[in-house]
Each structure stands twice: as C-alpha cells, then as structure tokens.
Write an enzyme that holds these catalytic residues in place. Structure first.
Site, PDB file in Angstrom:
ATOM      1  N   SER A  78       0.818  -1.221   0.000  1.00  0.00           N
ATOM      2  CA  SER A  78       0.000   0.000   0.000  1.00  0.00           C
ATOM      3  C   SER A  78       0.856   1.277   0.000  1.00  0.00           C
ATOM      4  O   SER A  78       1.691   1.480   0.894  1.00  0.00           O
ATOM      5  CB  SER A  78      -0.898  -0.010   1.242  1.00  0.00           C
ATOM      6  OG  SER A  78      -1.442   1.268   1.455  1.00  0.00           O
ATOM      7  N   ASN A  79       0.616   2.123  -0.993  1.00  0.00           N
ATOM      8  CA  ASN A  79       1.271   3.440  -1.014  1.00  0.00           C
ATOM      9  C   ASN A  79       0.694   4.334   0.063  1.00  0.00           C
ATOM     10  O   ASN A  79       1.390   5.140   0.668  1.00  0.00           O
ATOM     11  CB  ASN A  79       1.041   4.115  -2.374  1.00  0.00           C
ATOM     12  CG  ASN A  79       1.660   3.320  -3.493  1.00  0.00           C
ATOM     13  OD1 ASN A  79       2.853   3.076  -3.492  1.00  0.00           O
ATOM     14  ND2 ASN A  79       0.836   2.893  -4.449  1.00  0.00           N
TER      15      ASN A  79
END
Ligand SMILES: Cc1ncc(COP(=O)(O)O)c(C=O)c1O
Length: 332
Positions: A78-79
């Site tokens: 996840s960014n």
C-alpha cells in the site's frame, strides 16, 4: 472562491504545489491530443504520491484532537500506508498499519519503507482493505492510547479535502499558462481522489470531463462504485457548506482496463511504463498509474480524443512498488 476548506486544520506533510508538465514526446509518438501531467509523484514526502494531500487534512484533524497514534490499513504494498507511516513520523505520531497478507521473509518496496518509518505492522491475511482497523483501534484504546482512525485509502470527507484543494492548485497553474483542459484522467480506487476532484472542479469552476480508471474493481457492483463516490462527494459538499449534490450519474469510471486483477502487471501496464519511461524519463508505478496511463494510451489509439484536445493525466505516485514488481518489468 472561498469555502470552509480554509478553516480546516492541516499538517504540512508535503511540498506543494507539484509541477504541471507537458508530455510532448509521448504525445508526438501517439499522434494524439496534447498531454499534460500533474506530478503528484513529487509531493515530496517519502517518494511522493497522492495520499500526502489527504494526509495533510487527516493528520491536521488527528493533531487537533490531541491523538497520539494513527491507524490505517491496506495491501502489503500500500502506497497509502507508506505515506501515512512517513507523515506520522514527520509530525511525531505513532503509526499502526493493518496490512493484508503474511509477513514475508524479506520486506520489499513500500513494506520496507513502512518499517524504516517505524510503523507497527499487524498482518491481516485475506483482509487487505483495513477490515481489522476498528479492532486494533479498540486494543490501542484499552492500552491507554488515543488512536486516530484513517479509513482504507484515506478516503473519507476529511482526506478527500486534499483533492478539493488540489483542484484550486492546478486551476491556478492552468490559468497562469492560459491552458484549458478537455479531459482529466487518473487512477480511481478507494474514491477519495475521484470524489475530491469532482467537488473541487465544481467549487473552483474548472469545467472538463473527469474520468477515473478503475484499478481494483471489474464493474459496477451493488452498491455501485459510482454510488459510493456520490455518497463521499455529498459528505464533502456538506462539510464545506456548498450546495452541489451528486448521484451515481455524476461520475465516469472506466472498467475496461482491469486486466488480470488488482496489482497484476499485464501488457497494458508494461507498455505504459516503458513508453513513458523511454519518451519522457518519467516513472509510472505498476499498479495504479501504469494501468491508468495504459487506459489513456488505449483511448488515444481508439481515437477518443482529437489532436486539438488537451488531456491532463494526474500522476498519483506509487513508485516504490516498481521494485516489488521488478521481475515483470525488465524490458525483454
Ligand atoms: C499510486 C496511487 N494512485 C491512485 C490511488 C487511488 O486513489 P484513491 O484511493 O483515492 O482512489 C492510490 C490509492 O492507493 C495510489 O496508491
């Protein structure tokens, strides 16, 4: 134009404005419309990305409530989680992340960065959309901490304010260069970016087609993604005290580029990364921006735009995931 947005608390965890650039060589090769790029891969915090705009408002809210910890969740790469971990570190909050999957033998890409920022990881198996956040928040409360809950993708009315504000920023840049945009294209996933852009375009009177490329949904479900976007956009409008109201028909989402599924890198994504890299020296990420750019390239080839049109592509970041997908990306 003023709105309630000026009164909201903010934590300056980014470096704005991001550049607005033109992709002349790519446009030339594609023989299509003029292509502009809003470089939110350069938001400045922890290798950039769109989420730092949301975190400016979310962490501002957390600090104004005197919280001492933030908790959010997402996929292993996840960014959003990586940027939350960095932003929390920058303002002195502890960060807990509920990540999908199991602890790998070696952390790569965004996960490595989460650990470097001191985040505490809770492994959640199949649950990659932050389903366990409420339970972890409860545990933290029972330990005497004051957690601030950030939903999956940072996509609530507070986080999405970052993209309402982003429209004011880009409008200023476009006006200064006397450019009018016909169509805006970007990756759309948890919805905060899409809903914020839509409300922002109304609030700041920036008229253009707004098209989100769906990243992790195949088709409208029940309730449809468009209905979720409308609910979020209405919450933003109410919070800002503006009259605009939205329904599912207010949103255009393209589901044609889903390929092999979420985070599966196919030919569409590979070609987009290679073309933008080769002709512009710009990196796209394999999961979000490559899929959206692949969609734009396909639309250009299908003559959905004329050579007189101007298309704005919003680069939403995600660069660290390139390294996780290195094996699929090596040019053949
Ligand atoms: C690089 C990147 N682009 C686009 C998005 C989609 O933004 P949103 O979740 O606001 O729809 C994300 C979300 O994680 C992202 O990481």
């Amino acid at each position: 134009m003023t709105s309630g947005i000026e009164k909201l608390p903010r934590a300056r965890v980014n470096f704005l404005p991001t550049p607005l650039t033109e992709l002349r060589r790519l446009a030339h090769v594609l023989e299509g419309p003029r292509i502009l790029m809003k470089r939110d891969d350069l938001t400045g915090l922890a290798l950039g990305g769109n989420k730092t705009r949301k975190l400016e408002f979310l962490l501002g809210d957390a600090l104004s409530q005197n919280c001492d910890t933030v908790i959010t969740g997402g996929a292993i790469q996840s960014n959003h989680c990586r940027q939350t971990a960095a932003a929390a570190a920058a303002v002195g909050l502890k960060c807990h992340l509920a990540l999908g999957g199991e602890s790998p033998s070696f952390p790569e890409g965004n996960l490595l960065l989460d650990l470097l920022f001191g985040a505490i990881i809770h492994w959640c198996g199949e649950q990659r959309k932050g389903e366990r956040i409420p339970e972890i928040a409860e545990q933290l409360r029972s330990q005497g901490r004051r957690p601030y809950v950030i939903p999956y993708g940072g996509s609530n009315a507070i986080g999405a304010m970052g993209f309402v504000d982003a429209i004011s920023e880009v409008k200023g840049q476009l006006s200064a260069q006397n450019i009018s945009v016909d169509c805006l294209i970007f990756p759309s996933s948890s919805g905060g970016t899409h809903a914020g852009i839509t409300v922002g375009a109304d609030l700041y009177d920036l008229s253009m087609r707004v098209i989100g490329i769906a990243i992790d949904r195949t088709e409208p479900g029940e309730p449809s993604y468009e209905s979720e976007l409308a609910t979020l956009a209405n919450q933003i409008a109410e919070k800002l005290g503006i009259e605009a109201r939205y329904d599912a028909g207010s949103f255009q989402v393209r589901y044609d580029y889903f390929g092999g599924g979420y985070a599966v890198v196919g030919e569409l994504e590979r070609e987009a990364i290679l073309l933008v890299g080769k002709y512009e020296g710009v990196l796209l990420d394999p999961v979000y921006t490559a899929r959206a750019m692949g969609g734009l390239i396909d639309m250009i080839r299908n003559k959905e735009f004329s050579s007189r049109d101007t298309v704005l592509f919003w680069h939403t970041g995600g660069i660290p995931a390139l390294f996780e997908h290195a094996r699929e990306l090596v040019p053949r």
